[in-house]
Design a protein around this motif. Structure first.
Motif, short mmCIF file in Angstrom:
data_model
loop_
_atom_site.label_atom_id
_atom_site.label_comp_id
_atom_site.label_asym_id
_atom_site.label_seq_id
_atom_site.Cartn_x
_atom_site.Cartn_y
_atom_site.Cartn_z
N VAL A 55 51.94 25.42 51.78
CA VAL A 55 50.89 24.99 52.71
C VAL A 55 49.70 25.94 52.71
CG1 VAL A 55 52.41 23.68 54.21
CG2 VAL A 55 52.06 26.10 54.66
N LYS A 56 49.93 27.16 52.24
CA LYS A 56 48.86 28.16 52.27
C LYS A 56 48.23 28.30 50.89
CE LYS A 56 48.08 32.96 53.40
NZ LYS A 56 48.69 34.25 53.18
N SER A 57 46.92 28.38 50.87
CA SER A 57 46.19 28.53 49.61
C SER A 57 46.42 29.90 48.99
CB SER A 57 44.70 28.35 49.85
OG SER A 57 44.44 27.08 50.34
N LEU A 58 46.14 29.99 47.70
CA LEU A 58 46.20 31.25 46.98
C LEU A 58 44.82 31.88 46.95
CD1 LEU A 58 48.38 29.94 44.04
CD2 LEU A 58 49.09 31.70 45.67
N THR A 59 44.77 33.19 46.97
CA THR A 59 43.50 33.90 46.89
C THR A 59 42.96 33.83 45.47
OG1 THR A 59 44.21 35.42 48.62
CG2 THR A 59 42.38 36.15 47.22
N SER A 60 41.68 33.53 45.35
CA SER A 60 41.06 33.52 44.03
C SER A 60 40.21 34.77 43.85
CB SER A 60 40.21 32.26 43.84
OG SER A 60 39.16 32.24 44.77
N TYR A 61 39.98 35.13 42.61
CA TYR A 61 39.25 36.35 42.28
C TYR A 61 38.09 36.04 41.34
CZ TYR A 61 43.39 38.31 44.38
OH TYR A 61 44.39 38.59 45.28
N HIS A 62 37.14 36.98 41.28
CA HIS A 62 35.97 36.83 40.42
C HIS A 62 36.35 37.22 38.99
CE1 HIS A 62 33.50 36.48 44.01
NE2 HIS A 62 34.12 37.55 44.50
N CYS A 63 35.67 36.60 38.05
CA CYS A 63 35.84 36.95 36.64
C CYS A 63 34.46 37.14 36.03
CB CYS A 63 36.53 35.81 35.89
SG CYS A 63 38.20 35.48 36.41
N THR A 64 34.30 38.25 35.32
CA THR A 64 33.04 38.52 34.63
C THR A 64 33.36 38.91 33.19
OG1 THR A 64 32.01 39.29 36.67
CG2 THR A 64 30.94 39.91 34.61
N LEU A 65 32.78 38.18 32.26
CA LEU A 65 33.04 38.44 30.84
C LEU A 65 31.89 39.24 30.24
CD1 LEU A 65 34.89 37.88 28.41
CD2 LEU A 65 33.52 35.81 27.99
N SER A 66 32.25 40.32 29.55
CA SER A 66 31.26 41.14 28.84
C SER A 66 31.83 41.41 27.45
CB SER A 66 31.02 42.45 29.60
OG SER A 66 30.14 43.27 28.87
N GLY A 67 31.30 40.74 26.46
CA GLY A 67 31.87 40.85 25.12
C GLY A 67 33.26 40.25 25.14
N SER A 68 34.27 41.08 24.79
CA SER A 68 35.65 40.60 24.85
C SER A 68 36.40 41.20 26.03
CB SER A 68 36.36 40.92 23.54
OG SER A 68 36.41 42.33 23.37
N SER A 69 35.66 41.82 26.96
CA SER A 69 36.27 42.40 28.15
C SER A 69 36.06 41.48 29.35
CB SER A 69 35.67 43.77 28.47
OG SER A 69 35.98 44.68 27.44
N LEU A 70 37.16 41.07 29.94
CA LEU A 70 37.10 40.22 31.13
C LEU A 70 37.50 41.05 32.33
CD1 LEU A 70 36.74 37.28 32.24
CD2 LEU A 70 39.24 37.11 32.08
N GLN A 71 36.57 41.23 33.25
CA GLN A 71 36.88 41.96 34.47
C GLN A 71 37.29 40.95 35.55
OE1 GLN A 71 33.68 44.01 36.47
NE2 GLN A 71 35.08 45.18 37.75
N VAL A 72 38.41 41.21 36.18
CA VAL A 72 38.92 40.38 37.28
C VAL A 72 38.90 41.25 38.52
CG1 VAL A 72 40.88 39.05 38.13
CG2 VAL A 72 40.36 39.07 35.68
N PHE A 73 38.23 40.78 39.55
CA PHE A 73 38.10 41.63 40.74
C PHE A 73 37.96 40.80 42.01
CE2 PHE A 73 33.47 40.98 41.18
CZ PHE A 73 33.16 40.48 39.91
#
Ligand code: FES
Length: 136
Positions: free
Chosen positions: A117-135
């Protein structure tokens, strides 16, 4: 004793019996602890592994990171809010499904099918070249 008096007496006795349990926190009257949103910040190399191609997904640090069939990256908590089983990414519907009892979530982590019943927290994704930052 009339029926009305009997029912009133039973109600009073039940209140007397349950009040101490609520006061001491021994029953469901206990207030749930507030959950603090956790801090997430990690970087993944997407040049290899499941995220190297569209439709792939992996779990890292309690977060499922998925790459849609159109190449969009999304990240949400991986533990189903029902009983904590790790969810799977379903690329064909761009959604998530729990293998345990079948709860489903949309790409933003909102519940679309129970028993969760409770949603999951979502996070930001930023791609730089082949590096994906999740924060968070
Ligand atoms: S643990 Fe996910 S639906 Fe039950």
């Amino acid at each position: 004793m009339t029926r009305k008096e009997f029912i009133a007496q039973v109600g009073i006795n039940a209140a007397i019996l349950l009040a101490p349990a609520c006061i001491t926190g021994l029953s469901s009257c206990k207030k749930k602890k507030e959950e603090k949103p956790r801090s997430v910040d990690f970087t993944l190399d997407i040049s290899t592994g499941p995220l190297a191609s569209n439709g792939g997904a992996l779990i890292n640090d309690g977060v499922i990171v998925a790459r849609s069939t159109s190449g969009e990256f999304i990240a949400i908590d991986s533990a189903c809010t029902h009983e904590g089983t790790n969810i799977n990414y379903v690329s064909t519907t761009h959604s998530f499904k729990c293998p345990n009892h079948g709860a489903t979530y949309d790409a933003n982590g909102n519940v679309t099918t129970g028993p969760a019943v409770k949603s999951l927290t979502s996070y930001h994704c930023t791609l730089s070249g082949s590096s994906l930052q999740v924060f968070s």
